[in-house]
Design a protein around this motif. Sequence first.
Motif, PDB file in Angstrom:
ATOM      1  N   ASP A  40      -0.680  -4.999  -8.900  1.00  0.00           N
ATOM      2  CA  ASP A  40      -1.183  -4.596 -10.126  1.00  0.00           C
ATOM      3  C   ASP A  40      -1.723  -3.080 -10.109  1.00  0.00           C
ATOM      4  OD1 ASP A  40      -1.522  -6.966 -11.302  1.00  0.00           O
ATOM      5  OD2 ASP A  40      -3.630  -7.221 -11.231  1.00  0.00           O
ATOM      6  N   ARG A  41      -2.115  -2.668  -9.212  1.00  0.00           N
ATOM      7  CA  ARG A  41      -2.426  -1.143  -9.156  1.00  0.00           C
ATOM      8  C   ARG A  41      -0.861  -0.282  -9.068  1.00  0.00           C
ATOM      9  NH1 ARG A  41      -7.249   1.307  -6.584  1.00  0.00           N
ATOM     10  NH2 ARG A  41      -7.055   3.075  -8.059  1.00  0.00           N
ATOM     11  N   TYR A  42       0.161  -0.971  -8.512  1.00  0.00           N
ATOM     12  CA  TYR A  42       1.471  -0.274  -8.314  1.00  0.00           C
ATOM     13  C   TYR A  42       1.867  -0.231  -9.600  1.00  0.00           C
ATOM     14  CZ  TYR A  42       6.452  -0.076  -7.315  1.00  0.00           C
ATOM     15  OH  TYR A  42       7.722   0.267  -7.373  1.00  0.00           O
TER      16      TYR A  42
ATOM     17  N   VAL B  13       2.245   1.742  -3.360  1.00  0.00           N
ATOM     18  CA  VAL B  13       1.008   2.302  -4.255  1.00  0.00           C
ATOM     19  C   VAL B  13       0.797   3.697  -4.151  1.00  0.00           C
ATOM     20  CG1 VAL B  13      -1.408   2.155  -4.806  1.00  0.00           C
ATOM     21  CG2 VAL B  13      -0.025   0.017  -4.566  1.00  0.00           C
TER      22      VAL B  13
ATOM     23  N   VAL C  82      -7.513   6.246  -3.952  1.00  0.00           N
ATOM     24  CA  VAL C  82      -6.651   4.808  -3.908  1.00  0.00           C
ATOM     25  C   VAL C  82      -6.812   4.448  -2.365  1.00  0.00           C
ATOM     26  CG1 VAL C  82      -4.200   4.239  -3.617  1.00  0.00           C
ATOM     27  CG2 VAL C  82      -4.862   5.495  -5.508  1.00  0.00           C
TER      28      VAL C  82
ATOM     29  N   SER D  80      -9.832   2.526  -2.122  1.00  0.00           N
ATOM     30  CA  SER D  80      -9.775   1.209  -2.805  1.00  0.00           C
ATOM     31  C   SER D  80      -9.075   0.296  -1.751  1.00  0.00           C
ATOM     32  CB  SER D  80      -8.967   1.362  -4.071  1.00  0.00           C
ATOM     33  OG  SER D  80      -7.618   1.454  -3.724  1.00  0.00           O
TER      34      SER D  80
ATOM     35  N   THR E 178       1.337   7.197  -6.531  1.00  0.00           N
ATOM     36  CA  THR E 178      -0.048   7.635  -7.036  1.00  0.00           C
ATOM     37  C   THR E 178       0.167   9.272  -7.062  1.00  0.00           C
ATOM     38  OG1 THR E 178      -1.058   5.781  -6.134  1.00  0.00           O
ATOM     39  CG2 THR E 178      -2.294   7.678  -6.422  1.00  0.00           C
TER      40      THR E 178
ATOM     41  N   SER F  81       0.287   2.123 -11.815  1.00  0.00           N
ATOM     42  CA  SER F  81       0.771   3.490 -11.343  1.00  0.00           C
ATOM     43  C   SER F  81       2.137   4.208 -11.772  1.00  0.00           C
ATOM     44  CB  SER F  81       0.553   3.762  -9.829  1.00  0.00           C
ATOM     45  OG  SER F  81      -0.806   3.503  -9.604  1.00  0.00           O
TER      46      SER F  81
ATOM     47  N   LYS G  23       0.654  -1.200   0.030  1.00  0.00           N
ATOM     48  CA  LYS G  23       0.096   0.019  -0.085  1.00  0.00           C
ATOM     49  C   LYS G  23       0.855   1.159  -0.161  1.00  0.00           C
ATOM     50  CE  LYS G  23      -3.801  -2.186   2.172  1.00  0.00           C
ATOM     51  NZ  LYS G  23      -4.687  -2.267   3.229  1.00  0.00           N
TER      52      LYS G  23
ATOM     53  N   LEU H 249      -3.989  -7.652  -6.443  1.00  0.00           N
ATOM     54  CA  LEU H 249      -4.591  -6.289  -6.828  1.00  0.00           C
ATOM     55  C   LEU H 249      -3.738  -5.161  -6.472  1.00  0.00           C
ATOM     56  CD1 LEU H 249      -8.142  -7.007  -5.912  1.00  0.00           C
ATOM     57  CD2 LEU H 249      -7.338  -7.152  -8.140  1.00  0.00           C
ATOM     58  N   LEU H 250      -3.219  -5.151  -5.306  1.00  0.00           N
ATOM     59  CA  LEU H 250      -2.148  -4.308  -4.933  1.00  0.00           C
ATOM     60  C   LEU H 250      -0.690  -4.013  -5.748  1.00  0.00           C
ATOM     61  CD1 LEU H 250      -2.304  -4.817  -1.009  1.00  0.00           C
ATOM     62  CD2 LEU H 250      -3.236  -2.893  -2.380  1.00  0.00           C
TER      63      LEU H 250
END
Length: 109
Positions: A56-58, A27, A39, A42, A31, A61, A24, A53-54
Amino acid sequence: MLLRNGYATGAVYLAGYGVGCMLKALVLAATPRSHEREVLESFRGKGGHRYDLLKDRYFLSGGSVFPKDVNRAFSLVDGWSTDLRYSPRETERREADRFLAAARLIMNW
């Protein structure tokens, strides 16, 4: 300390939270400030604890690729879930040692 005192499942559970918190933080660092609130929202619920998922988001971004040893370590911890707190099965010491070593490698990176 938990592991040394015979609480292997507790040690794995807390180490898993540490890995999630580190993801997190990565991420959020990747961001733009204007999207931070979205974020942070989320992160609520079960999806906020899913490493896939974390990660992927990283990467979406603009986060950098993980080194090979960190990717290997993630393969050892990817099965972690907050559901572990409800498991009646005690984690075996060897399994906990491997998980904690992988979590330590990830968090130290």
